[in-house]
Every structure is written in structure tokens, then in C-alpha cells.
Design an enzyme around this catalytic site. Structure first.
Site, short mmCIF file in Angstrom:
data_model
loop_
_atom_site.label_atom_id
_atom_site.label_comp_id
_atom_site.label_asym_id
_atom_site.label_seq_id
_atom_site.Cartn_x
_atom_site.Cartn_y
_atom_site.Cartn_z
N SER A 118 0.82 -1.21 0.00
CA SER A 118 0.00 0.00 0.00
C SER A 118 0.86 1.27 0.00
O SER A 118 2.01 1.26 0.45
CB SER A 118 -0.91 0.02 1.23
N GLN A 119 0.25 2.35 -0.46
CA GLN A 119 0.86 3.69 -0.42
C GLN A 119 1.22 4.03 1.03
O GLN A 119 0.46 3.71 1.95
CB GLN A 119 -0.19 4.65 -0.96
#
Ligand code: SAH
Length: 233
Positions: free
Chosen positions: A73-74
Site C-alpha cells: 500500500s501507499q
């Protein structure tokens, strides 16, 4: 020091400064205020969790491919989810969808013990080897269908689902301790809302945090992958 050793030291310094910059611009400036979450994001070497081909992008403001069509994920999403879980140092935490192990490593700084379930056995092997090598001793990774939670080690003070669910699986709510928090992206395959559920005195309250986009949660309480690649409930 050998030329090689000097090169490694320089690379480490570059990663350290890229990580500081990431925490300042992508995390703190966007409103994440918890000092413990900021410290954890500063501590975990994200470049160790991405494939060699994208090490140069490890601290960029985006999710990255980790193989098997899955993503890490970011950074902002990792921090925002961790903050929403309001983890105390004595907490036991479950992550569903451990992927590269990065989010689990961040959670391991905040909690007493982290349990993480991952569907894809190849990713389990890589994440285990990586977390061992980096010295994260309070993370336990299991292979299995995390849409069922991980009843053996329940109840948990906090549960994070790192993949998009069609609905909140009741079995995850069941595995929350009194006062427990569940953060989960709920929606369709393209777009979800990150939801926060809190279990208190036999009542569950629910709040929408913000829109997001995760890869699909598979398994019994997730989506079914049809042979043509489409998803169905
Ligand atoms: N948190 C991860 C990224 C998660 S990507 C990181 O920091 O790298 C979502 C992950 O959920 C994928 O690895 C996918 O294989 C896994 N997943 C999907 N359905 C699952 C299920 N039912 N149980 C466990 N893991 C699942």
C-alpha cells in the site's frame, strides 16, 4: 572500508533521507499526528519490502507491485490505517492480507504482538524470511484465508484488513476484544470506503474514514475469483 561497503553506507543514508522526506511530506503534512505512528513510519525501512526492480521508488507517494498481482500500500494509507486503529503498546493486533509484510512491520512497532494472515503461500514465505532477517520478533505470519480471521489467537484489540471486502465479515467483529477496533475497506472491486468499527459493551459503532482502493479480499467472506478473472460475491 571497501568501495562496496562505502557504497552501501551511501545508499543507506539516501534511503534514510528519502524516508524522512516521505514522513514529513506524505504523512505529517497530510494530518497524521500520532507521534508513535510517525516514529514507526520513520523506523521501518520500506525499501527492504519492495522487489529489487522498484527499490528506487520505495519512498514514492504510491502503492507498488510486489508480485503475484499484489501491491504494497501507499505509505499514507499504511500510516492512516495504523492511526485509525489507535493501537496501545499492550495490544494484540491481527492483519488480514500481509503481502510484503510492510504494514505488519509498522504495526509491530505499535503493538505487543502482531498476527498476520496471507492467502498466497509464496508471499507468506517471502514476508516471513524478510521479517526474520530484519529482526521483527513480535510478528507471526500464517498462511490461510484471513476473511475468516484467525480464531486461534483471538480476541484482538485491533484488526486491519488490507484487502477490499464486499461487506464486513461478522466473524472479524466476533474476534474483536471489548473496546476493539476494526479497520476495513468495504465496497466494490474498483472503489471502497475505509471503515472504522469499534466494539464497546456489546455494541458496534461504525464510521466512514475516506475513499480508497485496495486489491480484492478473496476467500469465504471475500470475493470469488471466476475462471475468466472477474470477481463475484
Ligand atoms: N499489507 C500489505 C499489502 C496488502 S495487498 C503490505 O504491506 O505489503 C493485499 C493482500 O491481501 C495480498 O497479499 C493478497 O494476497 C491478500 N489476501 C487477499 N485475500 C486474502 C484472504 N482471504 N486472506 C489472507 N490474505 C488475503
Amino acid at each position: 572500508m571497501s568501495a562496496n561497503g562505502a557504497g552501501t553506507a551511501t545508499a543507506t543514508l539516501q534511503f534514510d533521507s528519502a524516508r524522512k522526506e516521505m514522513v514529513a511530506r506524505q504523512i505529517r503534512e497530510r494530518g497524521i499526528a500520532s507521534p508513535r505512528v510517525l516514529d514507526a513510519m520513520l523506523a521501518v525501512p520500506r525499501h527492504e519490502f519492495v522487489p529489487a526492480s522498484c527499490v528506487g521508488e520505495a519512498y514514492d507517494d504510491k502503492p507498488l507491485q510486489i508480485g503475484e498481482a499484489q501491491t504494497i500500500s501507499q505509505p499514507y494509507m499504511v500510516a492512516a490505517a495504523a492511526e485509525a486503529l489507535a493501537i496501545e503498546p499492550t495490544d494484540r493486533v491481527l492483519e488480514v492480507g500481509c503481502g510484503s509484510g510492510y504494514q505488519a512491520a509498522v504495526l509491530s512497532y505499535l503493538a505487543r504482538e502482531v498476527f498476520a494472515v496471507e492467502f498466497r503461500t509464496q508471499l507468506v514465505a517471502t514476508a516471513r524470511e524478510r521479517l526474520n532477517r530484519l529482526g521483527y520478533r513480535n510478528v507471526n505470519i500464517f498462511a490461510g484465508d484471513g476473511s475468516l480471521g484467525w480464531p486461534m489467537a483471538s480476541p484482538y484489540n485491533a484488526i486491519l484488513v488490507s484487502a477490499a471486502a464486499p461487506a464486513v465479515p461478522a466473524t472479524l467483529v466476533d474476534q474483536l476484544a471489548e473496546g476493539g477496533r476494526l479497520v476495513i475497506p468495504v465496497g466494490n472491486a474498483e472503489q471502497q470506503d475505509l471503515m472504522l468499527l469499534v466494539k464497546k459493551e456489546n455494541r458496534v459503532t461504525q464510521q466512514t474514514l475516506f475513499p480508497c482502493r485496495f486489491v480484492p479480499l478473496l476467500g469465504l467472506h471475500g470475493w470469488r475469483l471466476r475462471p475468466d478473472g472477474a470477481l463475484e460475491k
